[in-house]
Write an enzyme that holds these catalytic residues in place. Structure first.
Site, short mmCIF file in Angstrom:
data_model
loop_
_atom_site.label_atom_id
_atom_site.label_comp_id
_atom_site.label_asym_id
_atom_site.label_seq_id
_atom_site.Cartn_x
_atom_site.Cartn_y
_atom_site.Cartn_z
N GLU A 30 -20.22 5.71 19.17
CA GLU A 30 -20.15 4.12 18.74
C GLU A 30 -19.69 3.43 17.21
OE1 GLU A 30 -20.99 1.55 22.02
OE2 GLU A 30 -20.17 -0.61 20.33
N HIS B 59 -26.04 0.05 28.54
CA HIS B 59 -25.19 0.61 29.02
C HIS B 59 -25.30 1.83 27.40
CE1 HIS B 59 -23.51 -1.73 25.79
NE2 HIS B 59 -22.61 -0.17 25.54
N ARG C 74 1.26 -1.25 -0.04
CA ARG C 74 0.21 0.30 0.20
C ARG C 74 1.42 1.50 0.14
NH1 ARG C 74 -2.26 3.54 -0.05
NH2 ARG C 74 -3.96 4.93 0.55
N HIS D 49 -27.78 0.77 24.85
CA HIS D 49 -28.02 -0.23 24.10
C HIS D 49 -27.33 -1.09 24.91
CE1 HIS D 49 -24.35 2.65 23.20
NE2 HIS D 49 -22.98 1.26 23.16
N HIS E 1 3.25 7.51 5.78
CA HIS E 1 3.20 5.81 5.96
C HIS E 1 3.37 4.77 4.85
CE1 HIS E 1 -0.95 7.35 6.70
NE2 HIS E 1 -1.21 5.59 6.25
MN MN Z 1 -2.98 5.57 5.55
MN MN Z 2 -21.24 0.70 23.76
#
Ligand code: MN
Ligand code: MN
Length: 383
Positions: free
Chosen positions: A282, A275, A94, A321, A142
Site C-alpha cells: 500500500e 486490517h 507539461r 496496520h 499525453h
Molecule cells: Mn505523464
Molecule cells: Mn491499508
C-alpha cells in the site's frame, strides 16, 4: 507555570525509560514525529522506513511551475508505486510525452486540460478539476495544460523506480533527430525545422487554452473506448461510524487497469480499522489532517509512524496496520495499490466469521469483546 523549554520540546522518555536529548537535535522534526521519538511501548524490532515527506524531496523548478517526486530512491521500501506532486501556472504546459509506466492522477486544486492518443489512433481530450482522476496506460502519449486558475495534482506511477525526469518528451526527440530525417518523415524541407527548441521543454508557459469544444479534433478511429477521466470526490462514499471511503478501481473506473485506490476520511479520534491487504503493498498520500499508523510485521516486530498533509506512507504486502486520526480535523488520505482491484481483510470481520470459541481461546476474550465481534460481520470500508 511550566518551564516553556520543558513544555515545548518533547523528550525521549517513557515510563522511566530513556533520557533527555540535550542536543544536537532537529527539534521541529522530533515534534512532527512523536511516535518515533517516544514510541508506544508495544513497538519493537527493526523495520524499514515507511514514511517520506514531499517536503524533503527535491523541487524541480521550471518556467511553467514545479514538480517533486517520492520514489524508491527517496523511500527504498516503495517498490510498487512512485508519486509526483506537480503545480502548473495558468496556461502552463507539461509537454507532450510518454513513459514506461501507467499514470494515475488526482487533481488537488484548480483545473487542467489533458489529452491522449492511443495505439488505435483513438483520441481523448477533457478538462479535469479538483477531485477528478485521470489514468493513462503505460506507453500512451499525453499532455497536461493548466486552465485559467492553474492546477496542482498528484501523479502515481505503477513502478517504484519511475522518475519524472526520465520521460520521453516530444521536444527532446525532435532535438536529437537529424533535420534530414525530420524532413523526410514530415515531407517538408530541413529549413522548416529551423526554430525547433534545442533541448526538452518539460514544463513551459503557454496561453490558457480555448473552450474545450473548439479544441477537440475528431479522430476517424473515434474516442478512446474507456474514458481516461473519473470523478472521485463526487462518488457516494461508504459511510461508517468513523468516517468515509471512496473506492475506485477497475470495476468502476474501467480504464484504470493497473492501479486501485481508496480516498479515506477518518473523523477526529477515529481509526481506520486493523486490517491488511491480500493484493499488494500500500502506497499512501496524506491530503489533510494528522494521524499515526501502526504497522505489524510479524515475529514481534511493530513500528508506528506519524503523518500529516504532504507525507507519503507505505505498508509492505500483507503487514497488518491501522491509521488513527490524532488531530482535531478530518484525516484525509489516499490508499493506493498496484492492483486492478481494491482488496482488504478486516481483522474484526475475520474474527467475527470464525467459530467464536476458537477465537476466544486464542486471546482469552471476555463476553463483551465477543459480543462486539458479532456486529463486525461487515468490514468497515466496504459497501
Ligand atoms: Mn505523464
Ligand atoms: Mn491499508
Amino acid at each position: 507555570m511550566a518551564d516553556p523549554t520543558v513544555h515545548d520540546v518533547p523528550q525521549p522518555i517513557r515510563d522511566g525509560h530513556g533520557a533527555t536529548d540535550n542536543g544536537p537535535r532537529n527539534t521541529p522534526m522530533d515534534i512532527q514525529n512523536p511516535n518515533l521519538l517516544v514510541p508506544p511501548k508495544e513497538d519493537a524490532g527493526t523495520l524499514p522506513n515507511m514514511k517520506f515527506s514531499f517536503s524533503q524531496a527535491h523541487m524541480r523548478l521550471d518556467a511553467g511551475g514545479w514538480a517533486r517526486e517520492v520514489t524508491q530512491r527517496e523511500l527504498p521500501i516503495a517498490t510498487t508505486l512512485a508519486g509526483v506532486n506537480m503545480r502548473l501556472k495558468p496556461g502552463a504546459i507539461r509537454e507532450l510525452h510518454w513513459h514506461l509506466q501507467s499514470e494515475w492522477a488526482y487533481v488537488l486544486e484548480g483545473s487542467c486540460r489533458i489529452s491522449a492518443v492511443d495505439q488505435e489512433g483513438r483520441n481523448f481530450l477533457e478538462d479535469v478539476t479538483a477531485g477528478d482522476l485521470w489514468f493513462f496506460p503505460r506507453g500512451i502519449p499525453h499532455h497536461i495544460q493548466a486552465l485559467a486558475d492553474g492546477v496542482e495534482f498528484l501523479l502515481v506511477f505503477d513502478d517504484g523506480e519511475f522518475s519524472e525526469n526520465n520521460t520521453f518528451q516530444i521536444s527532446d526527440w525532435f532535438a536529437h533527430t537529424p533535420r534530414s530525417v525530420l524532413a523526410k518523415n514530415f515531407g517538408v524541407a530541413e529549413e522548416d525545422f529551423d526554430s525547433l527548441p534545442e533541448s526538452e521543454l518539460y514544463m513551459f508557459n503557454g496561453p490558457v487554452p480555448p473552450a474545450l469544444g473548439s479544441d477537440r479534433i475528431v479522430s476517424p478511429a473515434g474516442d478512446v473506448p474507456r474514458s481516461f477521466k473519473h470523478n472521485l470526490d463526487s462518488m457516494t462514499p461508504v459511510r461508517t461510524s468513523g468516517g468515509t471511503a471512496r473506492i475506485v478501481d477497475s470495476t468502476n473506473f474501467t480504464a484504470s487497469t493497473t492501479t486501485s485506490a481508496a480516498l479515506v476520511e477518518i473523523d477526529p479520534g477515529a481509526i481506520r480499522e486493523l486490517h491488511w491487504h491480500p493484493s499488494n503493498d500500500e502506497w499512501q498520500y496524506y491530503v489533510s489532517g494528522r494521524g499515526r499508523m501502526g504497522v505489524f510485521a510479524n515475529s514481534g516486530h511493530n513500528r508506528t509512524f506519524d503523518f500529516r498533509a504532504g507525507d507519503v506512507g507505505y505498508v509492505p504486502f500483507a503487514m497488518g496496520h491501522y491509521i488513527e486520526n490524532t488531530g482535531d480535523t478530518p484525516l484525509r488520505l489516499l490508499e493506493m495499490f498496484q492492483a486492478p482491484r481494491f482488496e482488504d481483510v478486516s481483522l474484526a470481520q475475520w474474527m467475527a466469521l470464525t467459530p467464536g470459541e476458537l477465537v476466544r481461546h486464542h486471546l482469552n476474550l471476555n463476553d463483551k469483546v465477543m459480543a462486539s465481534l458479532r456486529k463486525e460481520k461487515q468490514p468497515v470500508f466496504r459497501p
